[in-house]
Design a protein around this motif. Structure first.
Motif, PDB file in Angstrom:
ATOM      1  N   LEU A 145       6.714  26.356 -67.652  1.00  0.00           N
ATOM      2  CA  LEU A 145       7.693  25.843 -68.605  1.00  0.00           C
ATOM      3  C   LEU A 145       7.068  25.489 -69.950  1.00  0.00           C
ATOM      4  CD1 LEU A 145       9.819  23.499 -66.288  1.00  0.00           C
ATOM      5  CD2 LEU A 145      10.468  25.746 -67.188  1.00  0.00           C
ATOM      6  N   SER A 146       5.755  25.267 -69.968  1.00  0.00           N
ATOM      7  CA  SER A 146       5.122  24.777 -71.197  1.00  0.00           C
ATOM      8  C   SER A 146       3.956  25.624 -71.706  1.00  0.00           C
ATOM      9  CB  SER A 146       4.622  23.345 -70.979  1.00  0.00           C
ATOM     10  OG  SER A 146       3.676  23.303 -69.908  1.00  0.00           O
ATOM     11  N   LEU A 147       3.436  26.528 -70.884  1.00  0.00           N
ATOM     12  CA  LEU A 147       2.258  27.298 -71.276  1.00  0.00           C
ATOM     13  C   LEU A 147       2.610  28.768 -71.492  1.00  0.00           C
ATOM     14  CD1 LEU A 147      -0.362  25.823 -68.762  1.00  0.00           C
ATOM     15  CD2 LEU A 147      -0.068  25.236 -71.176  1.00  0.00           C
ATOM     16  N   PRO A 148       1.820  29.480 -72.320  1.00  0.00           N
ATOM     17  CA  PRO A 148       2.061  30.917 -72.536  1.00  0.00           C
ATOM     18  C   PRO A 148       1.948  31.705 -71.234  1.00  0.00           C
ATOM     19  CG  PRO A 148       0.534  30.039 -74.172  1.00  0.00           C
ATOM     20  CD  PRO A 148       0.708  28.971 -73.138  1.00  0.00           C
ATOM     21  N   GLU A 149       2.668  32.807 -71.173  1.00  0.00           N
ATOM     22  CA  GLU A 149       2.673  33.618 -69.966  1.00  0.00           C
ATOM     23  C   GLU A 149       1.284  34.137 -69.627  1.00  0.00           C
ATOM     24  OE1 GLU A 149       4.805  37.671 -68.183  1.00  0.00           O
ATOM     25  OE2 GLU A 149       5.398  36.879 -70.136  1.00  0.00           O
ATOM     26  N   ASP A 150       0.506  34.534 -70.643  1.00  0.00           N
ATOM     27  CA  ASP A 150      -0.844  35.033 -70.382  1.00  0.00           C
ATOM     28  C   ASP A 150      -1.693  33.969 -69.693  1.00  0.00           C
ATOM     29  OD1 ASP A 150      -0.438  37.549 -71.307  1.00  0.00           O
ATOM     30  OD2 ASP A 150      -1.540  37.306 -73.191  1.00  0.00           O
ATOM     31  N   THR A 151      -1.522  32.712 -70.111  1.00  0.00           N
ATOM     32  CA  THR A 151      -2.308  31.622 -69.538  1.00  0.00           C
ATOM     33  C   THR A 151      -1.952  31.405 -68.078  1.00  0.00           C
ATOM     34  OG1 THR A 151      -2.495  30.525 -71.688  1.00  0.00           O
ATOM     35  CG2 THR A 151      -2.865  29.166 -69.734  1.00  0.00           C
ATOM     36  N   THR A 152      -0.663  31.338 -67.776  1.00  0.00           N
ATOM     37  CA  THR A 152      -0.254  31.088 -66.389  1.00  0.00           C
ATOM     38  C   THR A 152      -0.540  32.291 -65.492  1.00  0.00           C
ATOM     39  OG1 THR A 152       2.027  31.758 -66.922  1.00  0.00           O
ATOM     40  CG2 THR A 152       1.493  29.409 -67.064  1.00  0.00           C
ATOM     41  N   PHE A 153      -0.451  33.491 -66.047  1.00  0.00           N
ATOM     42  CA  PHE A 153      -0.773  34.664 -65.240  1.00  0.00           C
ATOM     43  C   PHE A 153      -2.252  34.664 -64.881  1.00  0.00           C
ATOM     44  CE2 PHE A 153      -1.845  39.058 -64.375  1.00  0.00           C
ATOM     45  CZ  PHE A 153      -0.775  39.499 -63.606  1.00  0.00           C
ATOM     46  N   ARG A 154      -3.103  34.360 -65.865  1.00  0.00           N
ATOM     47  CA  ARG A 154      -4.549  34.299 -65.600  1.00  0.00           C
ATOM     48  C   ARG A 154      -4.859  33.204 -64.571  1.00  0.00           C
ATOM     49  NH1 ARG A 154      -6.194  33.039 -70.392  1.00  0.00           N
ATOM     50  NH2 ARG A 154      -6.603  30.842 -69.956  1.00  0.00           N
ATOM     51  N   ALA A 155      -4.201  32.053 -64.708  1.00  0.00           N
ATOM     52  CA  ALA A 155      -4.416  30.969 -63.751  1.00  0.00           C
ATOM     53  C   ALA A 155      -3.977  31.393 -62.353  1.00  0.00           C
ATOM     54  CB  ALA A 155      -3.658  29.725 -64.199  1.00  0.00           C
ATOM     55  N   LEU A 214     -16.155  30.608 -60.917  1.00  0.00           N
ATOM     56  CA  LEU A 214     -16.266  32.056 -60.732  1.00  0.00           C
ATOM     57  C   LEU A 214     -14.873  32.694 -60.692  1.00  0.00           C
ATOM     58  CD1 LEU A 214     -18.285  34.363 -60.360  1.00  0.00           C
ATOM     59  CD2 LEU A 214     -18.111  34.013 -57.881  1.00  0.00           C
ATOM     60  N   ALA A 215     -13.925  32.013 -60.064  1.00  0.00           N
ATOM     61  CA  ALA A 215     -12.552  32.529 -60.027  1.00  0.00           C
ATOM     62  C   ALA A 215     -11.962  32.598 -61.433  1.00  0.00           C
ATOM     63  CB  ALA A 215     -11.686  31.642 -59.131  1.00  0.00           C
ATOM     64  N   ASP A 216     -12.213  31.587 -62.223  1.00  0.00           N
ATOM     65  CA  ASP A 216     -11.724  31.595 -63.608  1.00  0.00           C
ATOM     66  C   ASP A 216     -12.350  32.758 -64.388  1.00  0.00           C
ATOM     67  OD1 ASP A 216     -10.408  30.340 -65.998  1.00  0.00           O
ATOM     68  OD2 ASP A 216     -12.497  30.107 -66.627  1.00  0.00           O
ATOM     69  N   TRP A 217     -13.629  33.007 -64.154  1.00  0.00           N
ATOM     70  CA  TRP A 217     -14.313  34.094 -64.859  1.00  0.00           C
ATOM     71  C   TRP A 217     -13.748  35.456 -64.493  1.00  0.00           C
ATOM     72  CZ3 TRP A 217     -16.709  35.884 -68.794  1.00  0.00           C
ATOM     73  CH2 TRP A 217     -17.423  37.090 -68.721  1.00  0.00           C
ATOM     74  N   VAL A 218     -13.576  35.721 -63.193  1.00  0.00           N
ATOM     75  CA  VAL A 218     -13.085  37.046 -62.806  1.00  0.00           C
ATOM     76  C   VAL A 218     -11.638  37.244 -63.259  1.00  0.00           C
ATOM     77  CG1 VAL A 218     -14.691  37.299 -60.883  1.00  0.00           C
ATOM     78  CG2 VAL A 218     -12.420  36.334 -60.457  1.00  0.00           C
ATOM     79  N   ALA A 219     -10.856  36.168 -63.300  1.00  0.00           N
ATOM     80  CA  ALA A 219      -9.480  36.279 -63.798  1.00  0.00           C
ATOM     81  C   ALA A 219      -9.473  36.616 -65.284  1.00  0.00           C
ATOM     82  CB  ALA A 219      -8.716  34.983 -63.543  1.00  0.00           C
ATOM     83  N   CYS A 220     -10.320  35.937 -66.053  1.00  0.00           N
ATOM     84  CA  CYS A 220     -10.429  36.227 -67.494  1.00  0.00           C
ATOM     85  C   CYS A 220     -10.925  37.649 -67.726  1.00  0.00           C
ATOM     86  CB  CYS A 220     -11.371  35.228 -68.157  1.00  0.00           C
ATOM     87  SG  CYS A 220     -10.740  33.542 -68.279  1.00  0.00           S
ATOM     88  N   LEU A 221     -11.911  38.056 -66.955  1.00  0.00           N
ATOM     89  CA  LEU A 221     -12.493  39.382 -67.116  1.00  0.00           C
ATOM     90  C   LEU A 221     -11.490  40.469 -66.749  1.00  0.00           C
ATOM     91  CD1 LEU A 221     -14.949  41.159 -67.676  1.00  0.00           C
ATOM     92  CD2 LEU A 221     -15.722  40.739 -65.345  1.00  0.00           C
ATOM     93  N   TYR A 222     -10.812  40.301 -65.646  1.00  0.00           N
ATOM     94  CA  TYR A 222      -9.867  41.311 -65.186  1.00  0.00           C
ATOM     95  C   TYR A 222      -8.656  41.393 -66.102  1.00  0.00           C
ATOM     96  CZ  TYR A 222      -7.132  44.108 -61.879  1.00  0.00           C
ATOM     97  OH  TYR A 222      -6.405  45.113 -61.287  1.00  0.00           O
ATOM     98  N   ARG A 223      -8.234  40.258 -66.615  1.00  0.00           N
ATOM     99  CA  ARG A 223      -7.041  40.211 -67.467  1.00  0.00           C
ATOM    100  C   ARG A 223      -7.362  40.540 -68.925  1.00  0.00           C
ATOM    101  NH1 ARG A 223      -1.612  40.859 -67.347  1.00  0.00           N
ATOM    102  NH2 ARG A 223      -0.515  39.435 -68.711  1.00  0.00           N
ATOM    103  N   GLY A 224      -8.594  40.235 -69.356  1.00  0.00           N
ATOM    104  CA  GLY A 224      -8.941  40.418 -70.761  1.00  0.00           C
ATOM    105  C   GLY A 224     -10.095  41.368 -70.971  1.00  0.00           C
ATOM    106  N   SER A 225     -11.259  40.825 -71.326  1.00  0.00           N
ATOM    107  CA  SER A 225     -12.431  41.660 -71.585  1.00  0.00           C
ATOM    108  C   SER A 225     -13.691  40.843 -71.341  1.00  0.00           C
ATOM    109  CB  SER A 225     -12.408  42.181 -73.030  1.00  0.00           C
ATOM    110  OG  SER A 225     -12.383  41.105 -73.953  1.00  0.00           O
TER     111      SER A 225
END
Length: 309
Positions: free
Chosen positions: A213-223, A266-277
């Protein structure tokens, strides 16, 4: 070989060498354009040229020597993988401003070698560097014979090539970071295959619903992807929720429990890497944060690919 590189940090890290190779070496590269072979023609809206893979047409010894110099110049842990491409541009062709951000499994650095004898300003084909795609060029590299340009790929490495009025010949060497290999890309593809957030524990639902409800879609998808990684590694619902909150920026994981801390980061890293660069700065932070921590069994396959020794 590649002696006396001139380094710059703006608009992004790069270097150039006015006389890259010996006469014999540069002549061998030039001969790549005389061989009969199939070329891939690109005629898009902003990327117009012809390409072909010439890796196997270059001796393994020469590729290894170039790789060694690139390791020395960039100070990066580059793996034993070098892919070389010949690029030909014909009159009227140009390459628009773009950024070759390193997606998961992509190369981290390139070396662009110009092979254009008797180049004159009116021939065009100038490599231009930009601080953003909307601004004027802040640096130019003329495509003079045996001149090399090396740079690190990241989200802001904007560059382009002006329209050519004479044929332009370039050989591009591509290099991979040890923590962003094609093997890692395959591993993450398998890890996130058949992805359904519905498999996550119900305890996450109120947290995720409020965040959406409050965060960008990219942020919640990565989370959500970070939470999914933790779930598929076999962690309990509390750790999955902690990982989601950490990746969404809702809280910072500061637990004293070493495995939970390592797994969440590590989970945050792989999510950022897979979703971004692949972000070199972010990776160095992760490496420092996890330095000295035990490599836990269920994290080991991913850890060894993301944080190789």
């Amino acid at each position: 070989m590649l002696s006396q590189p001139i380094h710059h940090d703006s608009p992004f890290p790069f270097f150039y060498v006015n006389s890259a190779f010996s006469d014999e070496e540069s002549a061998a590269l030039e001969n790549l354009f005389l061989q009969d072979a199939e070329w891939q023609h690109r005629d898009g809206a902003f990327y117009r040229c012809s390409l072909r893979d010439v890796t196997e047409n270059i001796s393994a010894t020469f590729r290894t020597e170039v790789l060694g110099r690139m390791r020395e110049i960039t100070k990066l842990p580059l793996i034993n993988r070098v892919v070389v491409t010949a690029q030909r541009m014909l009159p009227g062709q140009a390459i628009g401003v773009h950024s070759d951000r390193p997606l998961v499994g992509y190369e981290i650095a390139r070396l662009v070698v110009q092979l254009n004898k008797q180049w004159q300003a009116e021939h065009g084909g100038v490599l231009e560097l930009f601080s953003s795609p909307e601004r004027e060029a802040v640096f130019s590299v003329n495509p003079e014979y045996n001149k090399a340009f090396g740079f690190l790929l990241h989200v802001d490495s904007y560059h382009g090539v002006t329209e050519v009025n004479q044929p332009r010949q370039t050989v591009v060497f591509n290099f991979w970071h040890a923590a962003n290999t094609p093997e890692l890309a395959e591993h993450l593809q398998a890890m996130f295959a058949d992805m359904h957030f519905s498999e996550l524990p119900a305890a996450l639902n109120p947290v995720a619903s409020a965040a959406e409800l409050s965060l960008p879609e990219d942020t919640t998808f990565r989370a959500g992807m970070a939470a999914l990684a933790l779930h598929r590694w076999g962690y309990d619902k509390t750790t999955v929720v902690t990982g989601y909150q950490h990746s969404a920026g809702l809280s910072v994981c500061d637990t004293k429990h070493a495995e939970t801390y390592a797994a969440v980061l590590l989970a945050d890293w792989v999510a950022c890497l897979y979703r971004g660069s692949f972000d070199l700065v972010h990776w160095n932070i992760l490496r420092r944060e996890l330095e000295g921590i035990e490599v836990f069994t269920r994290l080991m396959p991913t850890w060894q690919l993301c944080l190789p020794e």
